[in-house]
Design a protein around this motif. Sequence first.
Motif, mmCIF file in Angstrom:
data_model
loop_
_atom_site.group_PDB
_atom_site.id
_atom_site.type_symbol
_atom_site.label_atom_id
_atom_site.label_comp_id
_atom_site.label_asym_id
_atom_site.label_seq_id
_atom_site.Cartn_x
_atom_site.Cartn_y
_atom_site.Cartn_z
ATOM 1 N N GLN A 1 6.305 1.103 2.791
ATOM 2 C CA GLN A 1 7.096 1.005 4.026
ATOM 3 C C GLN A 1 7.761 -0.369 4.130
ATOM 4 O OE1 GLN A 1 7.418 3.211 6.836
ATOM 5 N NE2 GLN A 1 8.715 1.667 7.815
ATOM 6 N N HIS B 1 -2.145 -1.210 6.767
ATOM 7 C CA HIS B 1 -2.594 -2.159 5.748
ATOM 8 C C HIS B 1 -2.262 -3.600 6.166
ATOM 9 C CE1 HIS B 1 -3.439 -3.874 1.822
ATOM 10 N NE2 HIS B 1 -2.210 -4.347 1.748
ATOM 11 N N CYS C 1 0.857 2.420 7.733
ATOM 12 C CA CYS C 1 -0.488 2.737 7.238
ATOM 13 C C CYS C 1 -1.550 1.760 7.722
ATOM 14 C CB CYS C 1 -0.484 2.794 5.702
ATOM 15 S SG CYS C 1 -0.408 1.176 4.913
ATOM 16 N N GLN D 1 0.822 -1.214 0.000
ATOM 17 C CA GLN D 1 0.000 0.000 0.000
ATOM 18 C C GLN D 1 0.860 1.271 0.000
ATOM 19 O OE1 GLN D 1 -3.243 -0.665 -0.125
ATOM 20 N NE2 GLN D 1 -4.432 0.702 1.171
ATOM 21 N N CYS D 2 1.835 1.336 0.918
ATOM 22 C CA CYS D 2 2.587 2.588 1.084
ATOM 23 C C CYS D 2 4.090 2.418 0.875
ATOM 24 C CB CYS D 2 2.318 3.189 2.470
ATOM 25 S SG CYS D 2 3.131 2.316 3.821
ATOM 26 N N CYS E 1 1.031 -3.414 8.321
ATOM 27 C CA CYS E 1 1.974 -2.310 8.141
ATOM 28 C C CYS E 1 1.953 -1.378 9.353
ATOM 29 C CB CYS E 1 1.617 -1.532 6.877
ATOM 30 S SG CYS E 1 2.714 -0.140 6.604
HETATM 31 ZN ZN LIG Z 1 1.835 0.545 4.594
#
Ligand SMILES: [Zn+2]
Length: 236
Positions: A76, A177, A175, A73-74, A172
Amino acid sequence: MQALAGPELLSLWERGASRHALDRSALLAAAARPDWPAAGIADRPLGQVNASLLRLRAATFGPRIDGHADCTQCGQRLAFTLDARVLLPATADEDDAPRTTEAAGLRVRAPSLRDLAGVATEADAERAMRALLARCTLAGDLAQVDDAALATIEDALDALDPQADLVLALQCVACGHAGQAQLDAGALLWDEIDAQARVLLAEVHRLASAYGWSEAQILALSPARRASYLALVEAR
Ligand SMILES: [Zn+2]
């Protein structure tokens, strides 16, 4: 399962370094399971091969696995630590019978290393899955299977051969996720072998330089004795 000793580890490292990852996994599984006919390893259910690789890794380097995966998603980077034993079946699976199951009108068998190698050049995940299933379909018409039924077949294969697909649920930290990390048993073992081989070669180099011993003599020393001599060389 027996841990890899120094000479065997270096021999595997030497033979495995130039191989494709799947071919290397077959080489390592042969070392893990000398009781398996080597010629048949590429055709064994993948879960059996993965379990043998995880067991050899745990026996040689300990059960702790440190890894990382990027959040889809992000982005990281997420670090994780787990115990290899949670990925393994509770009992050693010695069943040599072919693993087959029925789902969505097809009779399918569990995929093997040879099947994975056969679809390795397919970049699209769904087409790779269909190509893999085409190889593993024993009866029924795969062309008639829609995407929903495809998911049913994938679930049935997961249940049939649970160690074939090693996934770890990850949340995560940035975020929130909820995602998954895919673990590659062959790569997890190879990375340790590669690192350990370099350590061993450096140790051989230092002790051979200091004492004039041969590689075979140095590798025959127990790790504790080798460490003691290395400490003496360092203290000079
Ligand atoms: Zn994330």
